[in-house]
Scaffold this motif. Structure first.
Motif, PDB file in Angstrom:
ATOM      1  N   ARG A  50       1.824   5.424  -9.446  1.00  0.00           N
ATOM      2  CA  ARG A  50       2.339   5.134 -10.787  1.00  0.00           C
ATOM      3  C   ARG A  50       3.680   4.401 -10.734  1.00  0.00           C
ATOM      4  N   PHE A  51       4.505   4.701  -9.739  1.00  0.00           N
ATOM      5  CA  PHE A  51       5.770   3.974  -9.578  1.00  0.00           C
ATOM      6  C   PHE A  51       5.496   2.479  -9.396  1.00  0.00           C
TER       7      PHE A  51
ATOM      8  N   TYR B   5       2.685  -3.746 -10.435  1.00  0.00           N
ATOM      9  CA  TYR B   5       1.565  -3.840  -9.489  1.00  0.00           C
ATOM     10  C   TYR B   5       0.316  -3.235 -10.115  1.00  0.00           C
ATOM     11  N   GLN B   6      -0.844  -3.763  -9.713  1.00  0.00           N
ATOM     12  CA  GLN B   6      -2.126  -3.255 -10.188  1.00  0.00           C
ATOM     13  C   GLN B   6      -2.930  -2.728  -9.010  1.00  0.00           C
ATOM     14  N   ARG B   7      -3.696  -1.678  -9.278  1.00  0.00           N
ATOM     15  CA  ARG B   7      -4.546  -1.104  -8.238  1.00  0.00           C
ATOM     16  C   ARG B   7      -5.622  -2.109  -7.838  1.00  0.00           C
TER      17      ARG B   7
ATOM     18  N   ASP C 213       0.857  -1.178   0.000  1.00  0.00           N
ATOM     19  CA  ASP C 213       0.000   0.000   0.000  1.00  0.00           C
ATOM     20  C   ASP C 213       0.891   1.225   0.000  1.00  0.00           C
ATOM     21  N   CYS C 214       0.335   2.326  -0.466  1.00  0.00           N
ATOM     22  CA  CYS C 214       1.112   3.557  -0.541  1.00  0.00           C
ATOM     23  C   CYS C 214       0.194   4.771  -0.484  1.00  0.00           C
ATOM     24  N   TYR C 215       0.819   5.910  -0.368  1.00  0.00           N
ATOM     25  CA  TYR C 215       0.124   7.190  -0.375  1.00  0.00           C
ATOM     26  C   TYR C 215      -0.510   7.403  -1.742  1.00  0.00           C
ATOM     27  N   ALA C 216      -1.804   7.715  -1.740  1.00  0.00           N
ATOM     28  CA  ALA C 216      -2.526   7.893  -2.998  1.00  0.00           C
ATOM     29  C   ALA C 216      -2.846   9.351  -3.285  1.00  0.00           C
ATOM     30  N   GLY C 217      -2.367  10.257  -2.444  1.00  0.00           N
ATOM     31  CA  GLY C 217      -2.657  11.672  -2.642  1.00  0.00           C
ATOM     32  C   GLY C 217      -1.628  12.339  -3.529  1.00  0.00           C
TER      33      GLY C 217
ATOM     34  N   LEU D  19      -2.234  -2.074  -3.738  1.00  0.00           N
ATOM     35  CA  LEU D  19      -1.873  -2.621  -5.035  1.00  0.00           C
ATOM     36  C   LEU D  19      -1.409  -4.063  -4.859  1.00  0.00           C
ATOM     37  N   GLY D  20      -1.503  -4.847  -5.934  1.00  0.00           N
ATOM     38  CA  GLY D  20      -1.071  -6.241  -5.886  1.00  0.00           C
ATOM     39  C   GLY D  20      -0.379  -6.662  -7.152  1.00  0.00           C
ATOM     40  N   ARG D  21       0.369  -7.749  -7.034  1.00  0.00           N
ATOM     41  CA  ARG D  21       1.129  -8.276  -8.176  1.00  0.00           C
ATOM     42  C   ARG D  21       1.186  -9.804  -8.045  1.00  0.00           C
TER      43      ARG D  21
END
Length: 174
Positions: free
Chosen positions: A147-148, A154-156, A136-140, A170-172
């Motif tokens: 995008r990184f 990884y996909q949302r 998980d990451c910051y989405a703001g 996100l997952g992969r």
């Protein structure tokens, strides 16, 4: 062990002794964020000055899946913590490795290190018999961090909010 393709970087298990160096990486990244106007991701204060953040990094560095990357001079350039999913995201429906923490210094020697550590995470997942990774990451902000991870395969999966902090899960699949 060396990270594939970069003999100068050494990845090793983290320990409590690495906490000050990992906090220094966080402090440098936060200063860089602030210089770019990103004050919402992790705030504006150095983590080394915030007891709650010092505790978080201390707990992370002693986990079995905690790793640091050292430059030849011994400087810690990055940290990676792998393990079980964070409590604020949905539970996994299949065996997985969760990227609990990934941070790399703004030092020029750390360029590309985040991608290489995610490849290392893939290898660790395979070795553990898992075929899925999540993070998980910051989405703001500009969405640059999301995008990184997408650029790394990884996909949302879903969004969430944690005490006003917008997050992206996100997952992969391997």
């Amino acid at each position: 062990m060396s990270i594939q393709g970069v003999e100068a970087w050494v990845i090793r298990r983290a320990s409590a002794a690495d906490v000050p160096a990992v906090l220094q990486v966080f402090d440098g990244v936060i200063a860089w964020f602030v210089s770019r106007g990103n004050t919402a991701q992790w705030g504006t204060e150095p983590w080394s000055a915030l007891p709650r953040r010092v505790d978080q990094v201390t707990q992370a560095c002693v986990l079995p899946g905690a790793w640091v990357v050292e430059a030849p001079d011994g400087l810690i350039l990055a940290a990676l913590v792998l393990g079980e999913s964070m409590p604020y995201v949905p539970a996994a429906c299949q065996p997985e490795v969760y990227v609990r923490l990934l941070i790399a210094a703004r030092d020029v020697r750390a360029r590309g290190l985040g991608r290489r550590l995610l490849a290392f995470a893939d290898d660790q997942a395979r070795a553990a018999g898992a075929r899925r990774l999540r993070v998980d990451c910051y989405a703001g902000g500009t969405g640059e961090l999301v995008r990184f991870y997408e650029a790394c395969g990884y996909q949302r999966l879903s969004t969430f909010e944690l005490e006003g902090w917008p997050g992206q899960l996100l997952g992969r699949n391997l």
